[in-house]
Design a protein around this motif. Structure first.
Motif, PDB file in Angstrom:
ATOM      1  N   PRO A 106      39.788 -15.820   2.950  1.00 49.66           N
ATOM      2  CA  PRO A 106      39.650 -17.052   3.733  1.00 49.66           C
ATOM      3  C   PRO A 106      38.263 -17.123   4.360  1.00 49.66           C
ATOM      4  O   PRO A 106      37.524 -16.141   4.309  1.00 49.66           O
ATOM      5  N   PRO A 107      37.890 -18.226   4.995  1.00 50.31           N
ATOM      6  CA  PRO A 107      36.636 -18.276   5.740  1.00 50.31           C
ATOM      7  C   PRO A 107      36.672 -17.294   6.911  1.00 50.31           C
ATOM      8  O   PRO A 107      37.719 -16.777   7.277  1.00 50.31           O
ATOM      9  N   SER A 108      35.540 -17.088   7.534  1.00 48.35           N
ATOM     10  CA  SER A 108      35.458 -16.135   8.645  1.00 48.35           C
ATOM     11  C   SER A 108      36.405 -16.554   9.774  1.00 48.35           C
ATOM     12  O   SER A 108      36.356 -17.678  10.262  1.00 48.35           O
ATOM     13  N   LYS A 109      37.234 -15.621  10.189  1.00 44.46           N
ATOM     14  CA  LYS A 109      38.279 -15.927  11.168  1.00 44.46           C
ATOM     15  C   LYS A 109      37.700 -16.295  12.541  1.00 44.46           C
ATOM     16  O   LYS A 109      38.269 -17.108  13.265  1.00 44.46           O
ATOM     17  N   GLU A 110      36.547 -15.719  12.891  1.00 44.97           N
ATOM     18  CA  GLU A 110      36.018 -15.956  14.235  1.00 44.97           C
ATOM     19  C   GLU A 110      35.622 -17.408  14.465  1.00 44.97           C
ATOM     20  O   GLU A 110      35.497 -17.861  15.611  1.00 44.97           O
ATOM     21  N   PHE A 111      35.435 -18.186  13.380  1.00 46.90           N
ATOM     22  CA  PHE A 111      35.033 -19.579  13.540  1.00 46.90           C
ATOM     23  C   PHE A 111      36.220 -20.548  13.527  1.00 46.90           C
ATOM     24  O   PHE A 111      36.049 -21.733  13.771  1.00 46.90           O
ATOM     25  N   THR A 112      37.422 -20.040  13.235  1.00 52.02           N
ATOM     26  CA  THR A 112      38.561 -20.948  13.085  1.00 52.02           C
ATOM     27  C   THR A 112      38.955 -21.623  14.392  1.00 52.02           C
ATOM     28  O   THR A 112      39.529 -22.706  14.379  1.00 52.02           O
ATOM     29  N   MET A 113      38.682 -20.976  15.519  1.00 51.86           N
ATOM     30  CA  MET A 113      39.029 -21.567  16.802  1.00 51.86           C
ATOM     31  C   MET A 113      37.883 -22.387  17.404  1.00 51.86           C
ATOM     32  O   MET A 113      37.983 -22.889  18.521  1.00 51.86           O
ATOM     33  N   GLN A 114      36.796 -22.540  16.640  1.00 49.51           N
ATOM     34  CA  GLN A 114      35.643 -23.292  17.119  1.00 49.51           C
ATOM     35  C   GLN A 114      35.402 -24.568  16.319  1.00 49.51           C
ATOM     36  O   GLN A 114      34.870 -25.537  16.850  1.00 49.51           O
ATOM     37  N   HIS A 115      35.780 -24.546  15.019  1.00 51.72           N
ATOM     38  CA  HIS A 115      35.543 -25.703  14.167  1.00 51.72           C
ATOM     39  C   HIS A 115      36.851 -26.096  13.484  1.00 51.72           C
ATOM     40  O   HIS A 115      37.461 -25.276  12.792  1.00 51.72           O
ATOM     41  N   ILE A 116      37.278 -27.337  13.659  1.00 57.90           N
ATOM     42  CA  ILE A 116      38.539 -27.779  13.064  1.00 57.90           C
ATOM     43  C   ILE A 116      38.477 -27.745  11.543  1.00 57.90           C
ATOM     44  O   ILE A 116      39.459 -27.427  10.871  1.00 57.90           O
ATOM     45  N   GLU A 117      37.276 -28.020  10.965  1.00 60.50           N
ATOM     46  CA  GLU A 117      37.157 -27.991   9.511  1.00 60.50           C
ATOM     47  C   GLU A 117      37.396 -26.575   8.973  1.00 60.50           C
ATOM     48  O   GLU A 117      38.038 -26.391   7.936  1.00 60.50           O
ATOM     49  N   THR A 118      36.875 -25.592   9.709  1.00 64.77           N
ATOM     50  CA  THR A 118      37.080 -24.203   9.290  1.00 64.77           C
ATOM     51  C   THR A 118      38.546 -23.818   9.412  1.00 64.77           C
ATOM     52  O   THR A 118      39.095 -23.126   8.551  1.00 64.77           O
ATOM     53  N   LEU A 119      39.196 -24.259  10.470  1.00 61.46           N
ATOM     54  CA  LEU A 119      40.612 -23.954  10.660  1.00 61.46           C
ATOM     55  C   LEU A 119      41.449 -24.560   9.538  1.00 61.46           C
ATOM     56  O   LEU A 119      42.341 -23.901   8.983  1.00 61.46           O
ATOM     57  N   ILE A 120      41.149 -25.810   9.166  1.00 65.98           N
ATOM     58  CA  ILE A 120      41.886 -26.462   8.084  1.00 65.98           C
ATOM     59  C   ILE A 120      41.653 -25.723   6.767  1.00 65.98           C
ATOM     60  O   ILE A 120      42.595 -25.450   6.005  1.00 65.98           O
ATOM     61  N   HIS A 121      40.385 -25.420   6.522  1.00 69.75           N
ATOM     62  CA  HIS A 121      40.029 -24.705   5.289  1.00 69.75           C
ATOM     63  C   HIS A 121      40.739 -23.357   5.237  1.00 69.75           C
ATOM     64  O   HIS A 121      41.299 -22.956   4.208  1.00 69.75           O
ATOM     65  N   HIS A 122      40.742 -22.655   6.360  1.00 64.01           N
ATOM     66  CA  HIS A 122      41.399 -21.350   6.455  1.00 64.01           C
ATOM     67  C   HIS A 122      42.893 -21.483   6.159  1.00 64.01           C
ATOM     68  O   HIS A 122      43.467 -20.724   5.361  1.00 64.01           O
ATOM     69  N   PHE A 123      43.525 -22.468   6.774  1.00 60.71           N
ATOM     70  CA  PHE A 123      44.973 -22.648   6.608  1.00 60.71           C
ATOM     71  C   PHE A 123      45.321 -22.995   5.161  1.00 60.71           C
ATOM     72  O   PHE A 123      46.236 -22.419   4.566  1.00 60.71           O
ATOM     73  N   LEU A 124      44.591 -23.938   4.594  1.00 64.52           N
ATOM     74  CA  LEU A 124      44.907 -24.371   3.225  1.00 64.52           C
ATOM     75  C   LEU A 124      44.659 -23.264   2.215  1.00 64.52           C
ATOM     76  O   LEU A 124      45.449 -23.067   1.288  1.00 64.52           O
ATOM     77  N   ASN A 125      43.558 -22.543   2.389  1.00 63.76           N
ATOM     78  CA  ASN A 125      43.247 -21.509   1.406  1.00 63.76           C
ATOM     79  C   ASN A 125      44.202 -20.330   1.484  1.00 63.76           C
ATOM     80  O   ASN A 125      44.526 -19.721   0.473  1.00 63.76           O
ATOM     81  N   VAL A 126      44.656 -19.986   2.681  1.00 58.29           N
ATOM     82  CA  VAL A 126      45.612 -18.893   2.805  1.00 58.29           C
ATOM     83  C   VAL A 126      46.995 -19.346   2.335  1.00 58.29           C
ATOM     84  O   VAL A 126      47.723 -18.601   1.682  1.00 58.29           O
ATOM     85  N   SER A 127      47.375 -20.585   2.666  1.00 62.53           N
ATOM     86  CA  SER A 127      48.710 -21.073   2.311  1.00 62.53           C
ATOM     87  C   SER A 127      48.824 -21.387   0.820  1.00 62.53           C
ATOM     88  O   SER A 127      49.792 -21.000   0.161  1.00 62.53           O
ATOM     89  N   TRP A 128      47.842 -22.130   0.296  1.00 62.97           N
ATOM     90  CA  TRP A 128      47.922 -22.585  -1.092  1.00 62.97           C
ATOM     91  C   TRP A 128      46.952 -21.870  -2.014  1.00 62.97           C
ATOM     92  O   TRP A 128      47.178 -21.799  -3.210  1.00 62.97           O
ATOM     93  N   GLY A 129      45.863 -21.372  -1.452  1.00 59.60           N
ATOM     94  CA  GLY A 129      44.869 -20.705  -2.274  1.00 59.60           C
ATOM     95  C   GLY A 129      43.923 -21.685  -2.927  1.00 59.60           C
ATOM     96  O   GLY A 129      44.158 -22.900  -2.945  1.00 59.60           O
ATOM     97  N   PRO A 130      42.828 -21.177  -3.486  1.00 59.30           N
ATOM     98  CA  PRO A 130      41.869 -22.050  -4.156  1.00 59.30           C
ATOM     99  C   PRO A 130      42.436 -22.599  -5.455  1.00 59.30           C
ATOM    100  O   PRO A 130      43.386 -22.052  -6.014  1.00 59.30           O
ATOM    101  N   VAL A 131      41.869 -23.684  -5.914  1.00 61.54           N
ATOM    102  CA  VAL A 131      42.228 -24.252  -7.216  1.00 61.54           C
ATOM    103  C   VAL A 131      41.215 -23.737  -8.230  1.00 61.54           C
ATOM    104  O   VAL A 131      40.037 -24.101  -8.193  1.00 61.54           O
ATOM    105  N   ILE A 132      41.659 -22.864  -9.110  1.00 61.89           N
ATOM    106  CA  ILE A 132      40.775 -22.259 -10.109  1.00 61.89           C
ATOM    107  C   ILE A 132      40.734 -23.157 -11.351  1.00 61.89           C
ATOM    108  O   ILE A 132      41.778 -23.601 -11.837  1.00 61.89           O
ATOM    109  N   PRO A 133      39.550 -23.447 -11.869  1.00 64.17           N
ATOM    110  CA  PRO A 133      39.450 -24.316 -13.051  1.00 64.17           C
ATOM    111  C   PRO A 133      40.247 -23.754 -14.224  1.00 64.17           C
ATOM    112  O   PRO A 133      40.442 -22.536 -14.327  1.00 64.17           O
ATOM    113  N   PRO A 134      40.708 -24.624 -15.118  1.00 67.52           N
ATOM    114  CA  PRO A 134      41.454 -24.152 -16.290  1.00 67.52           C
ATOM    115  C   PRO A 134      40.585 -23.241 -17.155  1.00 67.52           C
ATOM    116  O   PRO A 134      39.541 -23.664 -17.667  1.00 67.52           O
TER     117      PRO A 134
END
Length: 592
Positions: free
Chosen positions: A494-522
């Protein structure tokens, strides 16, 4: 099927030589497919499989002496299959030419209603168990196979677990019940019948005795059974029986995101720790086009070599114990605990830290890491010299292991043997040297080899590998690069954890990537590493989703156990114990 393979394919002008050679030899029925890993894929019709593999092993310009892997893919739900012929199931053969340093993947398309293929175990003996596994997991029949029966699931198992229609979770199935009549049938199916195992009960002058070694026995190093046919104490036949530890690692990969599958890899070779993460994350990085920073690469090498030492220390101690020495294992476990304290300080975990991440590692090195690591590197050489005197030069250990269970390089390759057990025959192939990855080309170390390929030499090679790993670790510590420990890439997790409580975009990115993971090209890709027990690889296929469409885990222990009858028949039961100890395996690595 011939007409289906005659579809327009990638032009052969720029194809590797072996692809053009096969096309010239077998005509337009060969279809070329490119993949991101650079391994040429050649599709052939099933009627040609024995002829093509026979040619590639014995008659090709560069002979492919090793069948590294054999398995199948259920293609029926796959969306992205450009430049591939129609196929319900695909059987693939991963071949390697160590003499010319090249790989080749042969693929055969099959229809669901006619999923039958000729066995190639007479060409590559290692194919025997792999074909049984493909039959068990996918229901593919291999004509001419000497013993096509289930290998990882019980005899009366219903269905084939790696088919897409087979449930992946218990919640998708009816509540479990075991009526008395079903239990009786299951027990009857497990009854030992020598003839079904290829054994005779007697000869003209001898009545044989049959003995179960395992599946619960300290000398079989896990839940593993060997059915022995004995003439007195002499082994006439030793048939390994596996599957008691099967947990469906490859099925679980199809229902975990690319990121959340990482902890599952730790439990494959449960003595290898992050070494199991290594090929998996590198393979995903290759598929996603992620470049790993130098610091992360060197950290990965350092921690992986720590686990190589930890695994080899356990092997060394239990090997000596199995042939009659009780003391060494206590000394070596104490050193292993000292090493685990360093691993814990760096990763927060011990045996299964699940610490590697897609794009790098979980966190940076902690304060004080350098002193801990270098102190251990200074401490261990004298201990290794002591162990030489205590164990390796001990007359009892030598008498029990020298000349026992020997094979040469060609025989080892026939049975899919890789890593230290192959280098014990004098073959010096090591992926860290021959195909360096993750900055291994920047380190100064030797590749230990031996000459006789027996139990003793398999131990000698691993002992010297401990010393070489200490050299690598010391170089990592003294030359650790500065910079980030994880790639700055949108698909790293995931993105760096220390920034998740400072930037909402990082928190969203962190949550989505941990929950669903990246979308890897075919795409599809294979990555190999020099793991503790041999070569481990992940062959992953992405269908453009957040989890693998298919993940194949090739481990070194699976073919190593298949070789047991070949190297143990004619010896005595105590010799078999030494042979088993010298293989260096764990059952989770076998059954997955």
């Amino acid at each position: 099927m011939t007409a289906e393979l005659a579809t327009e394919s990638t032009a052969l002008v720029d194809a590797p030589n072996v692809v053009r050679e096969l096309s010239d030899r077998f005509g337009d029925q060969c279809q070329y497919q490119e993949t991101v890993d650079g391994i040429p894929n050649v599709w052939i019709v099933r009627d040609q499989v024995t002829e093509v593999l026979q040619y590639l092993k014995h008659d090709a310009q560069d002979c492919f002496e090793l069948m590294f892997d054999l398995s199948a893919i259920d293609e029926r739900h796959r969306k992205f299959r450009a430049d591939q012929p129609p196929s319900d199931f695909t059987v693939f053969y991963h071949l390697m030419s160590l003499s010319s340093d090249q790989d080749l993947r042969i693929k055969v398309p099959l229809r669901d209603e006619d999923s039958t293929l000729a066995s190639v175990e007479s060409i590559y003996p290692v194919a025997n168990w792999y074909e049984r596994e493909a039959f068990d997991m996918f229901g593919i029949h291999f004509e001419g196979h000497p013993n096509l029966r289930r290998i990882l699931t019980p005899p009366l198992w219903e269905g084939h677990p790696l088919r897409k229609e087979h449930p992946a979770r218990a919640t998708e199935m009816d509540p479990f019940s075991l009526p008395d009549e079903v239990q009786d049938a299951q027990q009857e199916a497990l009854r030992f019948v020598p003839e079904e195992w290829g054994m005779s009960r007697s000869t003209k002058h001898t009545d044989f005795m049959f003995l179960n070694l395992g599946p619960n026995h300290p000398s079989v190093h896990g839940v593993f059974r060997i059915a022995l046919q004995l003439d007195g104490e002499v082994i006439v036949q030793a048939v390994p029986d596996i599957g008691y530890h099967h947990r469906g690692q490859e099925k679980m990969a199809e229902r975990q995101s690319w990121h959340t599958y990482i902890p599952y890899t730790d439990r494959i070779d449960y003595l290898g720790g992050v070494m199991n993460n290594f090929p998996y994350v590198m393979n995903v990085e290759k598929m996603a086009g992620i470049e790993v920073p130098p610091r992360a690469q060197v950290i990965r090498v350092m921690v992986s070599e720590m686990f190589r030492i930890a695994s080899h220390l356990l092997f060394y101690g239990t090997f000596a114990q199995d042939v009659g020495q009780m003391s060494p294992v206590f000394y070596m476990f104490a050193d292993r605990e000292r090493l685990f304290s360093i691993v814990e300080a760096i990763t927060g975990g011990r045996m299964h830290p699940s610490w590697f991440r897609i794009g790098g590692v979980c966190d940076d090195l902690p304060d004080g890491w350098y002193e801990m690591v270098t102190d251990f590197c200074d401490y261990m050489p004298a201990r290794m010299d002591h162990y030489d005197t205590m164990a390796l030069q001990n007359k009892i250990l030598k008498n029990r292991t020298v000349g026992i269970g020997a094979y040469n390089t060609a025989e080892g390759l026939d049975w899919g043997i890789t890593g230290p057990s192959l280098r014990a025959t004098g073959h010096d192939w090591d992926l860290r040297k021959n195909r360096p990855y993750s900055s291994y080309d920047q380190f100064d170390f030797e590749i230990p080899t031996a000459a006789n390929g027996d139990c003793y030499d398999r131990c000698v090679v691993r002992v010297e590998e401990i010393r070489q790993s200490l050299r690598i670790i010391r170089q990592c510590a003294d030359n650790m690069p500065e910079g980030p420990y994880k790639a700055d890439h949108p698909m790293t997790t995931p993105p760096s954890k220390e920034f998740t409580m400072q930037h909402i975009e990082t928190l969203i990115h962190h949550f989505l990537n941990v929950s669903w993971g990246p979308v890897i090209p075919p795409t599809e890709s294979t990555t190999l590493v020099e793991a503790t027990k041999g070569w481990t690889s992940f062959y992953s296929i992405s269908d453009g989703g957040t989890m693998a469409y298919r993940s194949r885990v090739r481990t070194p222990s699976f073919p190593a156990l298949q070789q047991i009858p070949f190297i143990s028949n004619g010896f005595m039961v105590p010799d078999l114990i030494a042979i088993i100890a010298s293989i260096d395996f764990v059952m989770a690595d076998v059954d997955r």
